[in-house]
Design a protein around this motif. Structure first.
Motif, PDB file in Angstrom:
ATOM      1  N   HIS A  77       0.831  -1.216   0.000  1.00 39.24           N
ATOM      2  CA  HIS A  77       0.000   0.000   0.000  1.00 39.24           C
ATOM      3  C   HIS A  77       0.863   1.263   0.000  1.00 39.24           C
ATOM      4  N   ILE A  78       1.975   1.209  -0.727  1.00 41.01           N
ATOM      5  CA  ILE A  78       2.820   2.387  -0.908  1.00 41.01           C
ATOM      6  C   ILE A  78       2.415   3.066  -2.212  1.00 41.01           C
ATOM      7  N   ASP A  79       2.077   4.339  -2.126  1.00 41.29           N
ATOM      8  CA  ASP A  79       1.678   5.115  -3.298  1.00 41.29           C
ATOM      9  C   ASP A  79       2.080   6.552  -2.998  1.00 41.29           C
ATOM     10  N   ALA A  80       3.141   7.029  -3.653  1.00 44.24           N
ATOM     11  CA  ALA A  80       3.681   8.334  -3.280  1.00 44.24           C
ATOM     12  C   ALA A  80       4.216   9.082  -4.483  1.00 44.24           C
ATOM     13  N   ALA A  81       4.138  10.415  -4.388  1.00 43.89           N
ATOM     14  CA  ALA A  81       4.722  11.280  -5.406  1.00 43.89           C
ATOM     15  C   ALA A  81       6.239  11.231  -5.300  1.00 43.89           C
ATOM     16  N   VAL A  82       6.916  11.416  -6.432  1.00 43.88           N
ATOM     17  CA  VAL A  82       8.372  11.384  -6.495  1.00 43.88           C
ATOM     18  C   VAL A  82       8.879  12.730  -7.018  1.00 43.88           C
ATOM     19  N   LEU A  83       9.847  13.312  -6.292  1.00 38.73           N
ATOM     20  CA  LEU A  83      10.442  14.590  -6.671  1.00 38.73           C
ATOM     21  C   LEU A  83      11.931  14.417  -6.925  1.00 38.73           C
ATOM     22  N   PRO A  84      12.526  15.200  -7.833  1.00 35.74           N
ATOM     23  CA  PRO A  84      13.980  15.112  -8.041  1.00 35.74           C
ATOM     24  C   PRO A  84      14.751  15.607  -6.811  1.00 35.74           C
ATOM     25  N   VAL A  85      15.832  14.919  -6.472  1.00 34.31           N
ATOM     26  CA  VAL A  85      16.730  15.338  -5.395  1.00 34.31           C
ATOM     27  C   VAL A  85      18.165  15.185  -5.886  1.00 34.31           C
ATOM     28  N   SER A  86      19.086  15.814  -5.198  1.00 32.16           N
ATOM     29  CA  SER A  86      20.490  15.750  -5.592  1.00 32.16           C
ATOM     30  C   SER A  86      21.355  15.434  -4.387  1.00 32.16           C
ATOM     31  N   VAL A  87      22.627  15.224  -4.647  1.00 27.04           N
ATOM     32  CA  VAL A  87      23.586  14.976  -3.576  1.00 27.04           C
ATOM     33  C   VAL A  87      24.093  16.321  -3.063  1.00 27.04           C
ATOM     34  N   GLY A  88      24.049  16.513  -1.744  1.00 26.95           N
ATOM     35  CA  GLY A  88      24.462  17.778  -1.155  1.00 26.95           C
ATOM     36  C   GLY A  88      25.964  17.889  -0.984  1.00 26.95           C
ATOM     37  N   PRO A  89      26.439  19.053  -0.537  1.00 21.94           N
ATOM     38  CA  PRO A  89      27.866  19.260  -0.300  1.00 21.94           C
ATOM     39  C   PRO A  89      28.462  18.284   0.703  1.00 21.94           C
ATOM     40  N   ASP A  90      27.601  17.753   1.582  1.00 26.06           N
ATOM     41  CA  ASP A  90      28.071  16.790   2.580  1.00 26.06           C
ATOM     42  C   ASP A  90      28.190  15.382   2.005  1.00 26.06           C
ATOM     43  N   GLY A  91      27.844  15.222   0.711  1.00 21.08           N
ATOM     44  CA  GLY A  91      27.933  13.911   0.086  1.00 21.08           C
ATOM     45  C   GLY A  91      26.732  13.029   0.321  1.00 21.08           C
ATOM     46  N   LEU A  92      25.709  13.547   0.992  1.00 21.53           N
ATOM     47  CA  LEU A  92      24.520  12.757   1.288  1.00 21.53           C
ATOM     48  C   LEU A  92      23.421  13.045   0.267  1.00 21.53           C
ATOM     49  N   LEU A  93      22.698  12.005  -0.090  1.00 21.76           N
ATOM     50  CA  LEU A  93      21.588  12.147  -1.024  1.00 21.76           C
ATOM     51  C   LEU A  93      20.426  12.833  -0.336  1.00 21.76           C
ATOM     52  N   GLY A  94      19.870  13.849  -0.982  1.00 22.68           N
ATOM     53  CA  GLY A  94      18.757  14.576  -0.398  1.00 22.68           C
ATOM     54  C   GLY A  94      17.494  13.746  -0.320  1.00 22.68           C
ATOM     55  N   VAL A  95      16.605  14.140   0.600  1.00 17.18           N
ATOM     56  CA  VAL A  95      15.305  13.492   0.775  1.00 17.18           C
ATOM     57  C   VAL A  95      14.263  14.601   0.901  1.00 17.18           C
ATOM     58  N   PRO A  96      13.111  14.477   0.250  1.00 21.26           N
ATOM     59  CA  PRO A  96      12.080  15.518   0.393  1.00 21.26           C
ATOM     60  C   PRO A  96      11.718  15.736   1.861  1.00 21.26           C
ATOM     61  N   ALA A  97      11.442  16.991   2.214  1.00 19.45           N
ATOM     62  CA  ALA A  97      11.095  17.319   3.595  1.00 19.45           C
ATOM     63  C   ALA A  97       9.788  16.661   4.022  1.00 19.45           C
ATOM     64  N   ASN A  98       8.854  16.540   3.087  1.00 19.66           N
ATOM     65  CA  ASN A  98       7.572  15.891   3.378  1.00 19.66           C
ATOM     66  C   ASN A  98       7.794  14.375   3.387  1.00 19.66           C
ATOM     67  N   PRO A  99       7.593  13.700   4.532  1.00 21.36           N
ATOM     68  CA  PRO A  99       7.856  12.258   4.596  1.00 21.36           C
ATOM     69  C   PRO A  99       6.944  11.419   3.725  1.00 21.36           C
ATOM     70  N   ARG A 100       5.853  12.010   3.221  1.00 20.68           N
ATOM     71  CA  ARG A 100       4.949  11.262   2.349  1.00 20.68           C
ATOM     72  C   ARG A 100       5.385  11.327   0.893  1.00 20.68           C
ATOM     73  N   GLN A 101       6.463  12.059   0.603  1.00 25.27           N
ATOM     74  CA  GLN A 101       6.991  12.147  -0.759  1.00 25.27           C
ATOM     75  C   GLN A 101       8.325  11.417  -0.854  1.00 25.27           C
ATOM     76  N   LEU A 102       8.673  11.001  -2.063  1.00 21.60           N
ATOM     77  CA  LEU A 102       9.916  10.286  -2.302  1.00 21.60           C
ATOM     78  C   LEU A 102      10.847  11.132  -3.159  1.00 21.60           C
ATOM     79  N   GLY A 103      12.149  10.812  -3.090  1.00 24.31           N
ATOM     80  CA  GLY A 103      13.132  11.545  -3.873  1.00 24.31           C
ATOM     81  C   GLY A 103      13.786  10.657  -4.919  1.00 24.31           C
ATOM     82  N   TRP A 104      13.853  11.156  -6.144  1.00 23.75           N
ATOM     83  CA  TRP A 104      14.579  10.468  -7.223  1.00 23.75           C
ATOM     84  C   TRP A 104      15.900  11.178  -7.431  1.00 23.75           C
ATOM     85  N   TRP A 105      17.007  10.456  -7.278  1.00 23.50           N
ATOM     86  CA  TRP A 105      18.317  11.052  -7.488  1.00 23.50           C
ATOM     87  C   TRP A 105      18.444  11.434  -8.957  1.00 23.50           C
ATOM     88  N   SER A 106      18.546  12.729  -9.222  1.00 25.78           N
ATOM     89  CA  SER A 106      18.564  13.220 -10.596  1.00 25.78           C
ATOM     90  C   SER A 106      19.826  12.820 -11.348  1.00 25.78           C
TER      91      SER A 106
END
Length: 227
Positions: free
Chosen positions: A92-121
């Motif tokens: 029962h996972i159904d969520a919108a996906v938004l583009p995200v990138s890797v930050g200066p800290d080397g970590l992959l970004g995650v959308p602030a809204n926990p109900r949304q997902l991030g696609w590494w661009s």
């Protein structure tokens, strides 16, 4: 029949109260045992869900210039249509996906809204011939509740995953494996590989929660391939 004395009545009342207290204690004890049993079962289910299952696809593909191109030249860039929605029906996972990138800290970004997902661009897009489509998401949030990938730890081989792109086209995947990695030993080269046949990689947090750092100890990673 001789009338009962006041003392006899008091003793009988005390015996009744004592019996009631014992029944109350016994009932509370049974309830506590039942609750403990439920907690133990939940913990056992959580542990079972966190175990590694399936076989991770490890094949590699040669990244060489296409036939007829000058030696050493780069192939023409492929248009990537980003995914905009992910569905994993069994969980029962159904969520919108938004583009995200890797930050200066080397970590992959995650959308602030926990109900949304991030696609590494920087990863592949659904439907391309090679590469990993990398999508991450929160497991939960202290302020906003459960995340879109809260149940990802329950994914199992054979599960269907559907990615929809910006044109409304869908790509279907089948889960092959689920892994739990300590964050300190996440196999980055494997998870984010581009020189692989087309596949989908889903990431979220898992394992023990550190109350001091407010972070989970592990990453849950699910690997899927196109149907």
């Amino acid at each position: 029949m001789a009338p009962r004395s006041a003392l006899t009545v008091v003793r009988a009342t005390l015996r009744q109260e004592e019996r009631r207290r014992w029944w109350l204690l016994l009932t509370v004890g049974v309830v506590c045992l039942a609750c403990a049993g439920v907690l133990l079962l939940a913990q056992a289910a959580s542990v079972a869900a966190g175990r590694d299952v399936g076989a991770v696809p490890v094949a590699r593909v040669a990244q060489s210039p296409p036939a007829g191109s000058p030696a050493g030249s780069r192939p023409a860039p492929t248009l990537v249509l980003p995914p905009v929605r992910l569905r994993l029906p069994r969980l029962h996972i159904d969520a919108a996906v938004l583009p995200v990138s890797v930050g200066p800290d080397g970590l992959l970004g995650v959308p602030a809204n926990p109900r949304q997902l991030g696609w590494w661009s920087g990863s592949a897009g659904p439907g391309l011939a090679t590469g990993s489509v990398v999508i991450d998401g929160h497991v939960d949030s202290a302020t906003l509740g459960l995340g879109a990938l809260f149940r990802l730890r329950e994914a199992r081989p054979g599960d269907e995953v559907v990615l929809e792109n910006a044109k409304g086209e869908s790509t279907e995947y089948t889960v092959l494996a689920r892994r739990s990695y300590a964050k300190t030993s996440l196999p980055v080269a494997e998870v984010f590989a581009t020189d692989v046949p087309p596949r989908l990689v889903l990431l979220t947090c898992g394992g023990a929660f550190d109350q001091g750092t407010h972070h989970y100890a592990d990453n849950i990673v699910v690997y899927a391939v196109p149907r």
